[in-house]
Enzyme design. Structure first.
Site, PDB file in Angstrom:
ATOM      1  N   HIS A 193     -28.775 -30.157 -30.405  1.00  0.00           N
ATOM      2  CA  HIS A 193     -27.600 -30.267 -29.368  1.00  0.00           C
ATOM      3  C   HIS A 193     -26.510 -29.304 -29.855  1.00  0.00           C
ATOM      4  O   HIS A 193     -26.329 -28.761 -30.910  1.00  0.00           O
ATOM      5  CB  HIS A 193     -26.952 -31.624 -29.576  1.00  0.00           C
ATOM      6  CG  HIS A 193     -26.373 -31.938 -30.721  1.00  0.00           C
ATOM      7  ND1 HIS A 193     -27.055 -32.467 -31.757  1.00  0.00           N
ATOM      8  CD2 HIS A 193     -25.059 -31.934 -30.911  1.00  0.00           C
ATOM      9  CE1 HIS A 193     -26.328 -32.587 -32.862  1.00  0.00           C
ATOM     10  NE2 HIS A 193     -25.067 -32.354 -32.410  1.00  0.00           N
ATOM     11  N   HIS A 201     -22.423 -24.038 -31.682  1.00  0.00           N
ATOM     12  CA  HIS A 201     -23.748 -23.936 -32.513  1.00  0.00           C
ATOM     13  C   HIS A 201     -24.459 -25.070 -32.444  1.00  0.00           C
ATOM     14  O   HIS A 201     -24.218 -26.297 -32.118  1.00  0.00           O
ATOM     15  CB  HIS A 201     -23.383 -23.574 -33.986  1.00  0.00           C
ATOM     16  CG  HIS A 201     -22.634 -24.821 -34.658  1.00  0.00           C
ATOM     17  ND1 HIS A 201     -21.370 -24.788 -34.910  1.00  0.00           N
ATOM     18  CD2 HIS A 201     -23.249 -25.657 -35.453  1.00  0.00           C
ATOM     19  CE1 HIS A 201     -21.238 -26.036 -35.454  1.00  0.00           C
ATOM     20  NE2 HIS A 201     -22.398 -26.675 -35.604  1.00  0.00           N
TER      21      HIS A 201
END
EC number: 3.1.4.58
Length: 177
Positions: free
Chosen positions: A121, A37
């Site tokens: 990220h 995620h």
């Protein structure tokens, strides 16, 4: 207490793509599919009442679906020791704008502002203290250009810490449409 965070969950095809990038780095503890995620905001441990306020506040966040891509790999360190290997999410500005709206909603619910620099990220590996590589480990992961994906919602997750690492459960989903 509930340990919460807000994140974008990439679609299955992107998670499969990321899994294909994993490997060949000694000592890396690779993330599994359920852990992939892009964190928009870590909240931390809150009681049930504040968790309900957080969920309600996030329901007021508005936005448009995001067209995203994967960028170069990078690392985070803790006290000079690399502990995280990640793949960037681009365009940074679009994800940062959503991060800002989520952060503003959380402040209204009583959660302190996030004062850390935001780097969009997806963590793909973690390193135990005994296996800390140097920052050059990011060059071991080549992210081919051209992988794009769309996200039409963000999620509130609850994290449970265990001996094998963290496991995540979706508490609520919020549409960006």
């Amino acid at each position: 207490m509930h340990r919460l965070f807000v994140a974008l969950r990439p679609p299955a095809a992107t998670r499969i793509f990321l899994a294909g990038l994993m490997g060949g780095v000694p000592g890396a503890r690779w993330q599994d599919d359920a852990q992939l995620h892009c964190t928009l905001r870590f909240i931390g441990a809150v009681d049930r009442h504040l968790a309900e306020d957080v969920a309600a506040a996030l329901g007021r966040v508005r936005g448009e679906p995001l067209a995203l891509g994967l960028g170069p790999a990078g690392t985070f360190d803790r006290k000079g020791r690399v502990d995280t290997l990640w793949v960037g999410v681009q365009p940074r500005e679009a994800v940062a704008a959503l991060h800002g709206r989520v952060d503003a909603a959380l402040r209204l619910a009583g959660i302190a502002a996030d004062d850390r620099a935001f780097v969009p990220h997806i963590t793909i590996a973690r390193f135990p203290r005994s296996e800390s590589p140097g920052p050059e480990v990011a060059s071991a992961v080549t992210v081919p250009a051209g992988h794009h994906f769309e996200v039409s919602h963000f999620e509130l997750f609850e994290s449970q810490l265990g001996s094998e690492g963290a496991s995540y459960e979706t508490v609520a989903r919020y549409s960006l449409a």
